[in-house]
Design a protein around this motif. Sequence first.
Motif: not given
Ligand code: LLP
Length: 441
Positions: A69, A71, A160, A213, A250, A252, A294, A297, A393
């Motif tokens: 991911a 982002k 989704r 997340s 996903g 998280g 996905e 973090r 992030y």
């Molecule tokens: N897939 C989708 C569709 C998502 O919306 C996200 C995160 C991920 C994967 C990746 O999630 P992770 O593995 O990174 O938790 N800015 C916030 C986190 C926003 C997450 C948005 N979506 C923070 O700093 O905690």
Amino acid sequence: MLSDLAPILPDTAAVVDGELHVGGVAASALAAAYATPVIVYDAAHVERAARSWIDALADWPAGSLVAYASKAFSSVGMLRLLADLGLGVDVASHGELGTALRAGIPGDRIVLHGNNKSRVELEAAVAAGVGLVVVDAPQELVLLESIARAAGRVQPILVRLNPDIEVETHRYISTSHGGSKFGVPAGVATELLLQADASDWLEAEGVHLHLGSQLLDTDPWRRVLEWLAGWAVELRTARGGRELQSLDVGGGLGIAYLETQRPPTPAQVVATVTEVLGSQWRDAGLQLPRLVVEPGRSIVGQAALTLYRVGVTKDAGDIRYVNVDGGMSDNPRPVLYQAQYRALLAERAEDAATGAWWVAGVHCESGDVLIEDAPLPEPRPGELLAIPATGAYAASMASTYNMVPRAAVVLVRDGEHRPLLRRERIDELFVRDADAPEFRA
Ligand code: LLP
């Protein structure tokens, strides 16, 4: 001090003559080379974390894709490093797609997200041969179909799904409750998959869900997949026997920001997912789907730390402030989510804490405090302060608030360092300034 914080530091963090080193490079050498603040990624840590996802899914018989991911942190160098390990990339905007394409990620390993994708984004994705577009709304399906038709390309999609379950995390990063802006309810998802089945230009591969997340427990995945098994049986009937080819669960998975936090491992998350699929799904006679994950973090979050230079210190009532030369512009997570962090003095990494300091940033906001009550030895002006677990992030959500240039982002490995993103210069802050003399009084 350092040993207390070992659970939140990058894998290669070590102390040499009292000073913190990452990837074999001294904190002071990085500060000298890139100025401060500087965000330092440990390449070995990123690779180990990425491999732990790949390895966890290696035995899944129906195939898998680990789509990072982006982002969480996106740069061409970082995406190349991950692509070399076999990862794909989850992108959620035209810019993230552009970064993935610049990094040479093959289209079929890219997953496009977004709750309001523009026509331009969808056209770019179809043109790039993106492997999966995750459709988030009925109108988007219609638009995407017309774009695929015009391009003469069959576009594989996931729908989704909003499973309407509550998960334990900050409400801004919880995405699976009924009122969320993401996804569609199960009934609508069925309709969209049927519509896609009927189209010559869309290939309905399956469904996507992302629960939220910074999850610190595998239970949400178990709950959602148990529920999903029942729905998948109904869906198969509705689709005249057609089964889900792919299931994207996903991202998280959370990380440890504090030494007391113990997130599950990727292997534990995958074990939960495959256990439910291997039991409930098999019992229901469902075909095992290809699995897509996905993680963002959990790959980069603990791989990086940020180095700041200590400026003035100050007592305000009962609070002792240590001011550093960055703040909410390089890490907005404390102000946005009340996120908690720890700190250490990089050149006195073994010194015991003698008190608690509030680590304040440079911005003109009282809320610009990176850490409240950070246990530290007494900080002195000019010293380096390190905040661990800033790999996800932080740089990706950085701003230039107060016209503060964005920090350099650096990769370290085996005693060497190289920039992933160089430090922004003051003159670059004026590049967008469209001064218009004709509107002056
Ligand atoms: N897939 C989708 C569709 C998502 O919306 C996200 C995160 C991920 C994967 C990746 O999630 P992770 O593995 O990174 O938790 N800015 C916030 C986190 C926003 C997450 C948005 N979506 C923070 O700093 O905690």
